[in-house]
Write a protein that holds these residues in place. Structure first.
Motif, short mmCIF file in Angstrom:
data_model
loop_
_atom_site.label_atom_id
_atom_site.label_comp_id
_atom_site.label_asym_id
_atom_site.label_seq_id
_atom_site.Cartn_x
_atom_site.Cartn_y
_atom_site.Cartn_z
N ARG A 90 -5.18 -0.83 -9.63
CA ARG A 90 -4.21 -1.91 -9.48
C ARG A 90 -4.91 -3.28 -9.37
N GLU B 142 1.91 3.06 -3.25
CA GLU B 142 0.84 3.66 -4.05
C GLU B 142 1.16 5.08 -4.49
N ASN C 87 -6.64 2.40 -4.46
CA ASN C 87 -6.32 2.59 -5.87
C ASN C 87 -7.06 1.55 -6.72
N GLU D 232 0.82 -1.20 0.00
CA GLU D 232 0.00 0.00 0.00
C GLU D 232 0.86 1.26 0.00
N LEU E 260 -5.04 7.37 -6.04
CA LEU E 260 -5.90 7.03 -4.91
C LEU E 260 -7.24 7.75 -4.97
N ASN F 273 -8.21 -3.25 -1.83
CA ASN F 273 -7.49 -2.34 -2.72
C ASN F 273 -7.56 -2.93 -4.13
#
Ligand code: GDP
Length: 472
Positions: free
Chosen positions: A245, A63, A242, A60, A68, A270
């Motif tokens: 991803r 990122e 995000n 994380e 985000l 995520n």
């Protein structure tokens, strides 16, 4: 390990022996032993994939800020039995079906998403209670952003209310208090706030930082206000993810279904999960054949904070196991197989947790700063006395932190909390339940019981001074 450091096997083995650790040539070393031995040879260790869980946290950090976007909060409802957790979950599930949609939530998949004001959503974990919450945490998952603590206003702060609070605090999860059953005669929210204050928990109208809301889960009164407060808390956390991803997250539940094969409810924390993605969780993997939401609708992709039921895994991962999407099929298989092998070798033995004997060794490693203890005693007076005396043992080097204290037998839930918080359980004039002992042994959690308070304090003190001889 010896090869990496360019020294002989014998050197490593003798170094281990000189540290009081007897090893054979083909034995796996524990992480902290590796660190210690490496430092003896002037090497610094960086662990990449040391255990059988996926490591989502570290990634994380990599990122990119601009990728985000805000994500919905994930909420667990906790509290004492019969205070209204299920009623609240049920009310929210039924009241907030997305406008115009027929049917609403048709299946329990372990979590559900509701749309609230201004198009915002909240994801609820559908298994109420701190037991499930902590069991998941003990497996490595961090799936709750906010805990709603339900307390019946016609009752009082009860033992499981206190447990729920300790469990949320140990996980560092912010709490919002729901003072429930306000429709009942005899509901006295001020009394509850006073009892919370006595535990150092000040709600906002008592000048503190905790939000609270009086509600009736049964009649649905002021539940919207409660959800507003949850959103407010969520804003403070600035939850982001995000969506671009590959997906990662946690398993909520999994089982074998007669017609459909292995079925797992997972929470995307995520990235975005797509049908056809190759997913690895623990020792299991597979391509996602199909995905469904809690309305039993087929979906093709799931953005962050979405719970989905997935088909296509080759086994049932444990609840609380993390998952990750892989691009490369052989890498996915290798990862899953390597974990399966480690688990077989260890006989499914979990990671070893802190013991009093071990403190000396961890002190020598120089990375031991906090000793977590969980206290159980037969009467309130002893709980207080132990808790006070043990906390006073804190030094500049090590802080003693009490993750939970309570009257009565040492329970399974205590052991799970100790597992999740890497704590030692201290019992005074109480014993663990049979089930608690079993789990403690399996999870490698130490339970120390005493019948003289002084002995308990003295032993913890010696341990903290590094005076206890490690048992080999
Ligand atoms: P849980 O054990 O915390 O999940 O509690 P439940 O949701 O099962 O509720 C326990 C009992 O309290 C049930 O009989 C509910 O109908 C009742 N109950 C829950 N919320 C309320 C409420 O707001 N008002 C009243 N009068 N009863 C409630």
């Amino acid at each position: 390990f010896a090869n990496l450091m360019d020294v002989s096997f014998a050197d490593v083995i003798s170094k281990c022996m000189s540290l009081g650790i007897m090893v054979s040539i083909n034995q796996r070393l524990e992480a902290d032993v590796i660190e210690l031995v490496a430092s003896e040879f002037n090497y610094e260790v960086e662990f990449i994939d040391v255990d059988t869980h996926n490591e989502i946290d570290e990634e994380e950090e990599e990122e990119n800020e601009e990728d985000l976007v805000p994500r919905a909060p994930i909420v667990t409802i906790m509290g004492h039995v019969d205070h209204g957790k299920t009623s609240l979950l049920d009310y929210i599930r039924h009241a907030n079906v997305i406008a115009g949609e027929a049917g609403g939530i048709t299946q329990h998949i372990g979590a559900y998403e509701v749309q609230v004001k201004n198009g915002r959503t909240i994801t609820f974990l559908d298994t109420p209670g701190h037991e499930a919450f902590t069991a998941m945490r003990a497996r490595g998952a961090k799936v709750t952003d906010i805990a709603v603590i339900v307390i019946a206003a016609d009752d009082a702060v009860m033992p499981q209310t206190k447990e729920a609070i300790s469990h949320a605090q140990a996980a560092d999860v912010p709490m919002v208090f729901a003072l429930n059953k306000m429709d009942k005669e005899g509901a006295n929210p001020e009394k509850i706030k006073e009892q919370l204050a006595a535990m150092n928990i000040l709600v906002e109208d008592w000048g503190g930082k905790y939000q609270s809301q009086e509600i009736s889960a049964k009649k649905g009164v002021n539940v919207d206000e409660l959800l507003d407060k949850v959103l407010l808390e969520s804003d403070l956390l600035e939850l982001k993810a995000n969506p671009k991803r590959p997906a990662s997250g946690s398993v909520i539940e999994a089982s074998l279904d007669k017609g459909r094969g292995y079925v797992a409810t997972i929470l995307v924390q995520n990235g975005t999960l797509n049908q056809g993605d190759l997913l690895v969780s623990g020792q299991h993997y597979g391509r996602i054949k199909a995905m469904f939401n809690e309305r039993n609708q087929r979906i093709s992709s799931a953005p962050p904070s979405t719970p989905v039921l997935v088909l296509g895994l080759n086994g049932a991962p444990q609840a609380g196991e993390t998952f990750k999407v892989f691009e490369d099929e052989s890498e996915a298989k290798d990862t899953a197989n390597r974990r399966a092998q480690i688990l077989r070798e260890q006989g499914i033995r979990a990671k070893k947790h802190i013991t009093l004997d071990e403190i000396g060794r961890r002190l020598a490693l120089g990375n031991f700063k906090q000793l977590n203890l969980l206290i159980r005693a037969d009467v309130d007076g002893s709980v207080e006395a132990l808790s006070d005396s043990l906390q006073k043992l804190s030094t500049e080097e090590i802080a003693v932190s009490i993750v939970h204290q309570g009257v009565g037998q040492i329970t399974e839930t205590d052991v799970m909390l100790a597992t999740a918080s890497d704590a030692v359980i201290i019992g005074f004039n109480v014993r663990p339940s049979l089930q608690a002992s079993k789990i403690a042994e399996h999870e490698g959690v130490e339970i120390k019981t005493y019948s003289i308070i002084y002995d308990a304090i003295d032993e913890v003190k010696s341990a903290m001074e590094g005076m206890l001889e490690p048992k080999i």
